[in-house]
Design a protein around this motif. Structure first.
Motif, PDB file in Angstrom:
ATOM      1  N   SER A  33       0.851  -1.193   0.000  1.00 60.64           N
ATOM      2  CA  SER A  33       0.000   0.000   0.000  1.00 60.64           C
ATOM      3  C   SER A  33       0.879   1.233   0.000  1.00 60.64           C
ATOM      4  CB  SER A  33      -0.895   0.013   1.244  1.00 60.64           C
ATOM      5  OG  SER A  33      -1.703  -1.144   1.306  1.00 60.64           O
ATOM      6  N   GLN A  48      -3.579   0.383  -3.157  1.00 65.67           N
ATOM      7  CA  GLN A  48      -3.030  -0.876  -2.669  1.00 65.67           C
ATOM      8  C   GLN A  48      -2.918  -1.870  -3.820  1.00 65.67           C
ATOM      9  OE1 GLN A  48      -5.457  -3.836  -0.300  1.00 65.67           O
ATOM     10  NE2 GLN A  48      -4.173  -3.023   1.344  1.00 65.67           N
ATOM     11  N   SER A  96      -2.002 -10.695   2.713  1.00 61.42           N
ATOM     12  CA  SER A  96      -3.315 -10.454   2.118  1.00 61.42           C
ATOM     13  C   SER A  96      -4.464 -10.823   3.027  1.00 61.42           C
ATOM     14  CB  SER A  96      -3.444 -11.229   0.802  1.00 61.42           C
ATOM     15  OG  SER A  96      -3.253 -12.611   1.043  1.00 61.42           O
ATOM     16  N   TRP A  98      -6.328 -11.002   6.889  1.00 60.20           N
ATOM     17  CA  TRP A  98      -6.337 -10.394   8.212  1.00 60.20           C
ATOM     18  C   TRP A  98      -6.093 -11.465   9.256  1.00 60.20           C
ATOM     19  CZ3 TRP A  98      -5.661  -5.627   9.480  1.00 60.20           C
ATOM     20  CH2 TRP A  98      -6.011  -4.626   8.564  1.00 60.20           C
ATOM     21  N   GLY A  99      -6.184 -11.109  10.438  1.00 60.87           N
ATOM     22  CA  GLY A  99      -5.848 -11.981  11.552  1.00 60.87           C
ATOM     23  C   GLY A  99      -4.932 -11.174  12.428  1.00 60.87           C
ATOM     24  N   ASN A 100      -3.872 -11.737  12.889  1.00 59.40           N
ATOM     25  CA  ASN A 100      -2.931 -10.969  13.691  1.00 59.40           C
ATOM     26  C   ASN A 100      -1.829 -10.382  12.826  1.00 59.40           C
ATOM     27  OD1 ASN A 100      -4.117 -11.239  16.245  1.00 59.40           O
ATOM     28  ND2 ASN A 100      -3.372 -13.334  16.374  1.00 59.40           N
ATOM     29  N   THR A 101      -2.230  -9.877  11.660  1.00 58.93           N
ATOM     30  CA  THR A 101      -1.242  -9.276  10.776  1.00 58.93           C
ATOM     31  C   THR A 101      -1.202  -7.785  11.033  1.00 58.93           C
ATOM     32  OG1 THR A 101      -2.881  -8.988   9.053  1.00 58.93           O
ATOM     33  CG2 THR A 101      -1.585 -11.007   9.015  1.00 58.93           C
ATOM     34  N   GLU A 102      -0.249  -7.144  10.492  1.00 59.64           N
ATOM     35  CA  GLU A 102      -0.117  -5.702  10.628  1.00 59.64           C
ATOM     36  C   GLU A 102       0.594  -5.173   9.402  1.00 59.64           C
ATOM     37  OE1 GLU A 102       2.492  -6.292  14.131  1.00 59.64           O
ATOM     38  OE2 GLU A 102       3.731  -4.765  13.190  1.00 59.64           O
ATOM     39  N   ALA A 103       0.486  -3.874   9.194  1.00 59.43           N
ATOM     40  CA  ALA A 103       1.173  -3.229   8.094  1.00 59.43           C
ATOM     41  C   ALA A 103       2.515  -2.715   8.580  1.00 59.43           C
ATOM     42  CB  ALA A 103       0.335  -2.079   7.550  1.00 59.43           C
ATOM     43  N   PHE A 105       5.735  -0.341   7.740  1.00 60.61           N
ATOM     44  CA  PHE A 105       6.020   0.820   6.915  1.00 60.61           C
ATOM     45  C   PHE A 105       7.516   0.971   6.660  1.00 60.61           C
ATOM     46  CE2 PHE A 105       2.128   3.298   6.401  1.00 60.61           C
ATOM     47  CZ  PHE A 105       1.272   2.630   7.255  1.00 60.61           C
ATOM     48  N   GLY A 106       7.824   1.481   5.475  1.00 59.14           N
ATOM     49  CA  GLY A 106       9.183   1.878   5.173  1.00 59.14           C
ATOM     50  C   GLY A 106       9.479   3.257   5.741  1.00 59.14           C
TER      51      GLY A 106
END
Lengths: 114, 114
Positions: A33, A48, A96, A98-103, A105-106
Motif C-alpha cells: 500500500s 493498494q 493479504s 487479516w488476523g494478527n497481521t499488521e502493516a 512501513f518503510g
C-alpha cells in the motif's frame, strides 16, 4: 530481515515532471500500500496492490499510478507534478489476509516539487 | 462520514509523568484499531492494535490502549514517559473488509521536558 525498503530517500523534481518511487516489501508479504503524508498531517491512502493488480484506491487523481511486480515489489508513479505533491510518500507491506497481521512501513521517500 | 479524530494536536509532558493520547472514530461498525509512532523523518512503527477480545491492549515500549465501544474511543496511555517517547503519534483504523486500508488521524505531537 531488511523490512520494508524504499528508494530513493529524497527527491527534488520540477513542476510538470514525472517521478517514480520504489518499494520492496517485507519478506513474505504480498500486499503493498502507498500513502502520502503532507507536512503536519496524517498519512493518506493512495492505493493498494495485490497479485500485481490495484485492489483499492483512495481519493487521488489518475496522475497517481502504480505497479506491482511478480516479486511483490512496487512502484508509485506521479505524472505532471504539482507543488502540492510535495510530501513524504510511505510504502506499507502486509499479508493479504487479516488476523494478527499488521502493516509494516518503510522510512519513506521525501519528494519536493519546486 | 467515516473519520478518525485526535483532538490534541500537541501535548507537552514531563519526563516520568503519565501520558494519555485521545482517539475517537466514527464508523458504522467497530473497525480494527491501531496506534503508530513516527520519529522525525522516519516511517511509522506499530505500537499496538485491537482486533477483538480484551479491550485493554498492551503494546511495545510500555504503551497500552483501551477500547471503549460506547465512546467510540481508543486512547493510548503510558504510566511513565521517557525522553525517547518524544515523537508524533497516530491513531489509525481499518474496516474489517478493507483489506488493510488504513485511515489515520491527524496525529498528536508529544514533547517531553526534563
Amino acid at each position: 530481515d531488511a523490512g520494508v525498503t524504499q528508494s530513493p530517500t529524497h527527491l527534488i523534481k520540477t513542476r510538470g515532471q514525472q517521478v517514480t518511487l520504489r518499494c520492496s516489501p517485507k519478506s513474505g508479504h504480498d500486499t503493498v500500500s502507498w500513502y502520502q503524508q503532507a507536512l503536519g498531517q496524517g498519512p493518506q491512502f493512495i492505493f493498494q496492490y495485490y497479485e500485481e493488480e490495484e485492489r483499492q484506491r483512495g481519493n487521488f487523481p489518475d496522475r497517481f499510478s502504480g505497479h506491482q511486480f511478480p516479486n511483490y515489489s512496487s512502484e508509485l508513479n506521479v505524472n505532471a507534478l504539482l507543488l502540492g505533491d510535495s510530501a513524504l510518500y510511505l510504502c506499507a507491506s502486509s499479508l493479504s489476509r487479516w488476523g494478527n497481521t499488521e502493516a509494516f512501513f518503510g522510512q519513506g521517500t521525501r519528494l519536493t516539487v519546486v | 462520514a467515516q473519520s478518525v479524530t485526535q483532538p490534541d494536536i500537541h501535548i507537552t509532558v514531563s519526563e516520568g509523568a503519565s501520558l494519555e493520547l485521545r482517539c475517537n472514530y466514527s464508523y458504522g461498525a467497530t473497525p480494527y484499531l491501531f496506534w503508530y509512532v513516527q520519529s522525525p523523518g522516519q516511517g511509522l512503527q506499530l505500537l499496538l492494535k485491537y482486533f477483538s477480545g480484551d479491550t485493554l491492549v498492551q503494546g511495545i515500549k510500555g504503551f497500552e490502549a483501551e477500547f471503549k465501544r460506547s465512546q467510540s474511543s481508543f486512547n493510548l496511555r503510558k504510566p511513565s514517559v521517557h525522553w525517547s517517547d518524544a515523537a508524533e503519534y497516530f491513531c489509525a483504523v481499518a474496516l474489517t473488509d478493507s483489506w488493510g486500508k488504513l485511515q489515520f488521524g491527524a496525529g498528536t505531537q508529544v514533547v517531553v521536558t526534563p
